[in-house]
Write an enzyme that holds these catalytic residues in place. Structure first.
Site, PDB file in Angstrom:
ATOM      1  N   ASP A  77     -93.866 -13.821  26.808  1.00 48.44           N
ATOM      2  CA  ASP A  77     -93.178 -13.820  25.519  1.00 48.44           C
ATOM      3  C   ASP A  77     -94.012 -14.520  24.439  1.00 48.44           C
ATOM      4  OD1 ASP A  77     -90.784 -14.185  23.622  1.00 48.44           O
ATOM      5  OD2 ASP A  77     -89.874 -13.194  25.341  1.00 48.44           O
ATOM      6  N   HIS A 107     -88.752 -16.960  19.765  1.00 55.41           N
ATOM      7  CA  HIS A 107     -88.216 -15.949  20.667  1.00 55.41           C
ATOM      8  C   HIS A 107     -88.318 -16.394  22.128  1.00 55.41           C
ATOM      9  CE1 HIS A 107     -88.242 -11.994  22.812  1.00 55.41           C
ATOM     10  NE2 HIS A 107     -87.364 -11.666  21.879  1.00 55.41           N
ATOM     11  N   SER A 136     -83.459  -8.518  24.221  1.00 57.98           N
ATOM     12  CA  SER A 136     -84.286  -9.676  24.594  1.00 57.98           C
ATOM     13  C   SER A 136     -83.438 -10.794  25.161  1.00 57.98           C
ATOM     14  CB  SER A 136     -85.025 -10.219  23.367  1.00 57.98           C
ATOM     15  OG  SER A 136     -86.199  -9.513  23.122  1.00 57.98           O
TER      16      SER A 136
END
Ligand code: CA
Length: 632
Positions: free
Chosen positions: A172, A229, A389
């Site tokens: 990620d 994220h 996600s």
């Protein structure tokens, strides 16, 4: 046709079965046409046919650097792939597509492709909250990552104490490992053999000072999150496995391995994804969380995921956030049909599909909470975010909990158990293959009560030879069958993976199939079980080739009856459906056409193609042909 195909034809003088396709087309050619220009200027990924030390590979390297002006940037020896950069031309960046075509024509090259961009699969942070607000919520008992009834807390109460923590790679944007949830906890992976800051690659894995993962964007030892994220994703993974309000966490049930390959804008490259997958697979991660996607079909990425498959990991992938039907328009890597890959859609608190979520009755396996998910953010904050996600790490955390209970289970079995333990939701019917959303408690219970099964379908998804196939699966005998079958996916034209030792028994020699995959549902499995044992079944062993777009599956078929043919072919049959077969007799003088349905025999854990609406003439032909074969 490859040489072995012809040899097989000659030696067996056998039949050809042509399957022609089926519902819910998921044709790779669509995939390759999907995105053509979203790649890194001047970069190509090349897979060579021969090993790096061979004269052929060295000859190519010489040619590439001296004649083509390519610079070698990365090599992944375990999968024999390399990344090259072309020197800029006077008019700017070189024409990557032309370079790919040129390389494809090289006899040493198995394939070449552009280095596609990929992206994080979230729709951004909805609302941030401070650590103080978070703690207040925790005290008031209102803090929960999701309001969906996934039964995570109930699962915590039945966990076996003292089990080793499972390593989950977060592929990620990185991790804020200084966040209070992570900084003093044991929840961040530590490379046991690496000494921090001594400038030496202590464990010899190719990365200097990689004490807690790697940053593939900056090529540094610091996978610090500059986006948010990855930290949000990591907090969800950890939060599924234990209470992250307990701060600091004294004994973590899992360990996060942060592998940063997406930059501060959430954009990364396929080559860095490959490298991260390669790193995770080689350094002890058992679950790989992939909350990213995009780009065209990439054989290079397929080969990397196959490498992970051979390492028996669980590969969890976000289905995507474009409200797209992935059956019709594939999203990668979620759509790669590996037996250990789980494609995850996002659902809301009421177990309906999130408005943004991709779906696919065949290609997306399950739902998982992905709306207003509360988790960690950099700089000691928290926040709510939406996306597949966010849905994906719930499944990754669950997989880690299951492996913690039963460490020897492979990724394939974990996937099967998770998909068999979902909570059905009528709103997910025809949206995901299981029509349900994850249930942590039920899945963990299944992991505790199910015996580990080392069986893995043979599957490479690869253009490489049989030497790179996963360890030959120790297939359970299927539906009264004898023998086993092997199936692997490859580019067209390669040599066959294995000569069958049972050719004297062979009836059907070659099976040419044109089919498009459809995920087999639980219902279909049950139906498959019911369909068995209705007809005498005859033992055969013969080569089988399955053409899917520009790729080809190679394997063996193991039995035939008036009811259908039996294959052990999870590689493509898990995406089964209706197929039409044209069967030609061994002497080539006779032919029948039969429609079939891909089915699953639960009892023997095998796939088959059950004939449907077969005409009497066709069945009579099979009866004639099977005279003299061994009944089983
Ligand atoms: Ca190292």
């Amino acid at each position: 046709m490859g040489r072995t195909l012809v040899d097989s034809k000659q030696s067996l003088m056998a039949a050809f079965i042509f399957f022609a396709l089926c519902a819910f087309a998921l044709v790779p050619s669509q995939a390759t046409a999907q995105v053509t220009n979203d790649f890194v200027p001047g970069e190509v990924i090349v897979k060579l046919k021969s090993q790096p030390s061979s004269s052929g590979a060295q000859r190519f390297m010489g040619k590439a650097t001296s004649l083509k002006g390519l610079q070698l940037r990365r090599s992944w020896s375990g999968i024999n792939m390399h990344k090259f950069a072309a020197k800029p031309t006077a008019s700017g960046s070189p024409d990557v597509q032309a370079l790919v075509r040129e390389l494809q024509a090289d006899p040493e090259v198995e394939f070449a492709e552009p280095n596609y961009y990929v992206r994080a699969q979230s729709s951004g942070v909805e609302r941030e909250i401070t650590a103080q607000e978070f703690q207040t919520m925790a005290v008031e008992g209102v803090m929960s990552q999701t309001n969906a009834h996934i039964a995570a807390e109930a699962a915590w109460s039945i966990l076996t104490p003292g089990q080793d923590a499972i390593v989950v790679a977060i592929i990620d944007t990185g991790l804020d490992y200084n966040h209070s949830v992570f900084v003093n906890s044991s929840a961040v992976w530590q490379n046991p053999l690496e000494v921090a800051g001594n400038g030496i690659d202590d464990d010899g894995n190719g990365y200097v000072d990689d004490v807690r993962g790697w940053n593939f964007v900056a090529n540094s030892a610091s996978p610090m999150d500059d986006d948010g994220h990855g930290t949000h994703v990591a907090g969800i993974v950890l939060g599924v496995t234990q209470n992250i309000q307990a701060n600091p966490i004294s004994q973590a049930n899992i360990k996060i391995m942060p592998l940063k390959f997406l930059d501060g804008s959430g954009v990364g490259t396929t080559s860095d994804a490959i490298e991260a997958i390669y790193y995770a697979s080689n350094n002890g991660a058992k679950v790989l969380n992939n909350s990213w996607g995009g780009g065209g079909y990439s054989q290079a990425l397929v080969d990397a995921i196959n490498y992970a498959y051979t390492k028996k990991v669980v590969f969890v992938a976000a289905a995507g956030n474009a409200a797209n039907n992935n059956d019709a328009n594939p999203t990668y890597p979620a759509n790669y049909a590996f037996p250990n890959l789980i494609s995850v859609a996002a659902t809301n608190d009421w177990d309906s599909l999130a408005s943004f979520s991709n779906f696919g009755q065949s290609s997306v396996h399950m739902g998982s909470p992905g709306v207003s998910i509360l988790s960690t953010l950099p700089n000691n904050t928290y926040g709510y975010a939406n996306g597949t996600s966010m849905a994906t790490p719930f499944v990754s955390g669950l997989a880690a909990l299951m492996l913690r209970e039963s460490p020897t289970m492979n990724g394939y079995q974990i996937k099967q158990l998770i998909l068999s333990a979902i909570d059905a939701s009528s709103a997910l019917t025809a949206r995901v293959s299981t029509s349900g959303r994850l249930n942590v408690l039920t899945s963990v219970q299944k992991a505790q009560t199910t015996d580990p099964d080392p069986t893995m379908p043979a599957y490479t998804g690869s253009s490489a030879g049989a030497e790179r196939a996963p360890a030959a699966a120790q297939m359970a005998g299927g539906c009264g069958l004898v023998g086993r079958s092997i199936l692997e996916l490859r580019n067209g034209g390669g040599s066959g993976p294995s000569a069958t030792p049972m050719r004297n028994l062979a009836f059907f020699g070659l099976l040419m199939v044109l089919m498009a995959p459809v995920l087999i549902s639980i219902l279909l499995r049950k139906e498959g079980a019911r369909n068995n044992r209705r007809y005498d079944r005859f033992q055969i062993a013969s080569d089988v080739r399955v053409r899917v777009g520009d790729r080809e599956l190679v394997g063996q078929v193991s039995s035939i009856s008036l009811g259908g043919v039996q294959l052990n072919a999870d590689a493509w049959l898990e995406h089964g459906g209706i197929v039409t077969m044209q069967i030609v007799s061994p002497d080539g003088q006779d032919a029948i056409k039969v429609e079939g349905k891909v089915v699953w025999c639960e009892e023997q854990k095998r796939y088959g193609v059950a004939f449907q609406n077969a005409e009497e003439g066709a069945l009579a032909a099979i009866s004639r042909w099977t005279q003299g074969l061994l009944k089983i």
